[in-house]
Each structure stands twice: as structure tokens, then as C-alpha cells.
Design a protein around this motif. Structure first.
Motif, mmCIF file in Angstrom:
data_model
loop_
_atom_site.group_PDB
_atom_site.id
_atom_site.type_symbol
_atom_site.label_atom_id
_atom_site.label_comp_id
_atom_site.label_asym_id
_atom_site.label_seq_id
_atom_site.Cartn_x
_atom_site.Cartn_y
_atom_site.Cartn_z
ATOM 1 N N ALA A 38 16.320 -65.743 9.763
ATOM 2 C CA ALA A 38 16.228 -66.951 8.947
ATOM 3 C C ALA A 38 16.633 -66.641 7.518
ATOM 4 C CB ALA A 38 14.809 -67.515 8.980
ATOM 5 N N PRO A 41 21.064 -71.438 3.543
ATOM 6 C CA PRO A 41 22.446 -71.727 3.926
ATOM 7 C C PRO A 41 23.432 -71.130 2.931
ATOM 8 C CG PRO A 41 21.433 -73.667 2.963
ATOM 9 C CD PRO A 41 20.339 -72.651 3.127
ATOM 10 N N ASP A 347 24.888 -67.896 11.879
ATOM 11 C CA ASP A 347 23.909 -68.895 12.293
ATOM 12 C C ASP A 347 22.966 -69.258 11.151
ATOM 13 O OD1 ASP A 347 24.985 -68.986 14.813
ATOM 14 O OD2 ASP A 347 23.469 -67.683 15.740
ATOM 15 N N ILE A 348 22.644 -68.275 10.305
ATOM 16 C CA ILE A 348 21.785 -68.536 9.150
ATOM 17 C C ILE A 348 22.546 -69.361 8.100
ATOM 18 C CG2 ILE A 348 20.629 -67.487 7.172
ATOM 19 C CD1 ILE A 348 19.941 -65.100 8.994
ATOM 20 N N LYS A 351 23.891 -73.374 9.509
ATOM 21 C CA LYS A 351 23.003 -73.985 10.500
ATOM 22 C C LYS A 351 23.552 -75.336 10.941
ATOM 23 C CE LYS A 351 18.680 -72.059 8.651
ATOM 24 N NZ LYS A 351 19.149 -71.532 7.352
ATOM 25 N N LYS A 352 23.502 -75.562 12.235
ATOM 26 C CA LYS A 352 23.927 -76.855 12.732
ATOM 27 C C LYS A 352 22.781 -77.853 12.620
ATOM 28 C CE LYS A 352 27.248 -74.922 16.005
ATOM 29 N NZ LYS A 352 27.669 -74.803 17.436
#
Length: 353
Positions: A38, A41, A347-348, A351-352
Motif C-alpha cells: 500500500a 498514488p 498497483d500502488i 490504483k484502479k
């Protein structure tokens, strides 16, 4: 064009601001293979100055390339400066380039941050974020940096010593090569010395302080001196960097010491990988930094600083690289990992919803 203050003005500002610099916040280290799960963005559109202590160093150049790859995904503009092992050049970049108005952050690669405490304190007061790779004795934040990216030097040292002991049935007489210009190098050397002290059939013959930037000149002179001084008692060389072994084979051959085993506690350079793979050297192993992964982590830590969030606390694991491990991978294979870290960071950052 950005306004760049004069060196004299900056130095005056440094002295005034140093006393007010806040202490770095610390986070609990975590280890793993893919990285943190985590974070903030992508903080896109930033201008970054990357200062490489010496791009001739394999670990520094590999980390730099990886950082640039990650920075391109973050859509940062990065200027690269090669200090070529000059502390003055690093200082000049920090004073005159990093202080430019449009520069939001600095990545210091391979240079010990403690040597630039005043300059980095000034940048912190200006609201700029500074991160480093091998820029201090420990991973995580320090007095100068938002985050320092490295494996745990004690784990690296222990891995190198374990291999030396495990690969030899007889007595181990070790010469340790280090460089006092770098806190991380001295910690590794001290840890290797301490680990060998716990082995009944091991003896530390010497800890030699050899400037990494001058190994080409110094190693051919040092080897015959060590051979005369310690004779057959010298069985192993443990070094804090692969550079020490780039030019050691011929001097060892001249000294009639083809029996000595060389092991590096960093960084896993391409030249070291090649000679270990081909078995053409007395270097039998290197404890490699996962430099590709660390370049992306360096970008992630800088991104966290831009977002005013704490550092990740992530610490990557060192990798013992031997001929067997290299032969198990294809010629262009990456012995670090399966590159899962890249997707983890993407991915961090992206983020979608």
C-alpha cells in the motif's frame, strides 16, 4: 529559467537553517520479495535530480537504470549527474542544481549522506525530498534522508561469512577489504569480522581499508604484500564490493595463490556475475543487492515523500549468488526475482477505481 542561488548565499543559508531541521520519522522495517502492498498514488509531473556517486560502479549504474525506468512510469523528469567519485562534485550538485526552484526531490545513489549533512539540511528546509541508495549505514530514514534504500548490511555480511565457512572444511584465514569512505561498508566489515570470531576454525588476518575508486591501482600492490605477510594462512578474501575482485586474479596468479577463495558482500555487478558463472575467477560468490527492485523502491520512497506520507519501512533481502544459481538461469535471466515488485509498485501508484 529557474533561479539558482550563489554558492556563498547557500552556505550562509545552510548554517542558519541547520539548527531548525526536524528529526526524521522512523517506521518499522518489513522484509519480503515483492515490496510494500500500500502507498500513495503516483505524484506525477515532478522534477528530480539523481546524483550517482560513480556510474562506473556496477551497483550504482544498475540502480540508476532501474530508478529511471520507474520514474518514467511515474512521469517524472529526471536529470542524472555523475560525480565520478568526487565528493566536491556531489556537493556542487546539491548546492547549485538540487536547490533550483523546479527540483522537487533528490535521489543520492552510492554516496554517504552524512558527508553532505549541511547541504541536505538546506534542501529539507526548502521542502525538497531527498532519498538515497547505499547512502547510510542502515536502511530507512536517517538524519539527512527521508529514506535510505539498502538491504540490511548485517544480513549481507552474515550471508557472506556463512558461505565462506560452509564451503570450506579446513581452517579459514580471512582478509576483509572495506572502504572507510562509506558507513555501510564499515558496518559490513565489522559484522563480517564479528561473525568470523564466532567460528573456532576461522581467523581474521586483517581488515584492509582500500579506496573503492582506486582498486585498479591498489589491489595489484596489496596482493603480494598480503601473500608475503600471511603466507598459506590466507585462505579467503571477504570484500564489501565486487570491485575489489575485478583486478585480483592476475596478482594472485603471480603470487602463486590460486587456492584463495574470494567472496563479495555486495553488490552483484555484471562483471562479477559473468566471472562466477564461467568459473574463470577465484571469486566464488557475491551477496547481491536486488538493485533492480531497489531502484523501484527508491522511486516509491520519493513518491511517498512527495505525497507527505511516511516511508514504507520495506527492506529487501540480499541474494547469495553462486555458479550453481547462475547456471540455473538463462543467460539473460534475472537472479533477483520474478520482477513481481514492478507490478506491486504499479498497483500502488495507479490504483484502479
Amino acid at each position: 529559467m529557474s533561479h539558482i542561488p550563489t554558492r556563498r548565499a547557500l552556505l550562509r543559508f545552510l548554517m542558519l537553517m541547520l539548527a531548525t531541521c526536524p528529526a526524521s520519522s522512523h517506521s518499522t522495517p518489513t522484509t519480503g520479495s515483492a515490496g510494500p502492498s500500500a502507498g500513495p498514488p503516483a505524484q506525477s509531473g515532478r522534477h528530480v535530480l539523481l546524483i550517482a556517486y560513480d556510474l562506473r560502479n556496477g551497483g550504482i549504474s544498475k540502480t540508476t537504470r532501474s530508478f529511471l525506468n520507474a520514474a518514467s512510469r511515474l512521469r517524472w523528469q529526471v536529470k542524472v549527474a555523475d560525480a565520478k567519485s568526487s565528493n566536491d562534485a556531489v556537493r556542487e550538485q546539491l548546492l547549485l542544481q538540487a536547490s533550483a526552484k523546479d527540483v522537487a526531490g533528490v535521489a543520492l545513489i552510492g554516496a554517504d549522506s552524512a558527508g553532505y549533512h549541511l547541504e541536505l539540511a538546506m534542501l529539507k528546509q526548502m521542502g525538497k525530498i531527498a532519498v538515497g541508495w547505499h547512502a547510510g549505514g542502515n536502511p530507512g530514514p536517517n538524519a539527512e534522508l527521508f529514506a535510505n534504500v539498502t538491504t540490511d548490511p548485517l544480513a549481507v555480511a552474515q550471508t557472506a561469512v556463512d558461505y565462506a565457512i560452509g564451503s570450506s572444511a579446513g581452517a579459514v584465514g580471512a582478509v576483509i577489504l572495506t572502504d572507510s569512505h562509506f558507513a555501510i561498508a564499515m558496518r559490513k566489515a565489522a559484522a563480517m569480522k564479528a561473525a568470523l570470531a564466532g567460528c573456532k576454525r576461522c581467523k581474521v588476518l586483517a581488515v584492509e581499508d582500500v579506496d573503492l575508486s582506486k582498486t585498479t591501482q591498489l589491489i595489484p600492490t596489496l596482493v603480494p604484500q598480503l601473500a608475503r605477510r600471511y603466507g598459506r594462512g590466507w585462505t579467503h578474501t571477504l570484500a564489501i564490493n565486487d570491485l575489489y575482485f575485478d583486478n585480483i586474479n592476475f596478482p594472485l596468479h603471480q603470487a602463486g595463490r590460486s587456492d584463495i577463495v574470494n567472496i563479495s558482500a555486495g553488490d552483484g555487478s555484471n562483471s562479477a556475475m559473468n566471472r562466477i558463472r564461467e568459473g574463470i575467477s577465484q571469486q566464488k560468490a557475491t551477496v547481491a543487492e536486488p538493485c533492480n527492485q531497489q531502484g523501484w523502491q527508491l522511486a516509491d520512497e520519493l513518491n511517498r515523500g512527495f505525497a507527505r506520507q511516511p516511508p514504507s519501512g520495506f527492506v529487501s533481502r540480499p541474494i547469495l549468488v553462486t555458479q550453481d544459481k547462475l547456471l540455473a538461469h538463462p543467460r539473460d535471466g534475472d537472479v533477483e526475482d520474478d520482477q513481481a515488485y514492478r507490478q506491486a509498485y504499479l498497483d500502488i501508484w495507479f490504483k484502479k477505481p
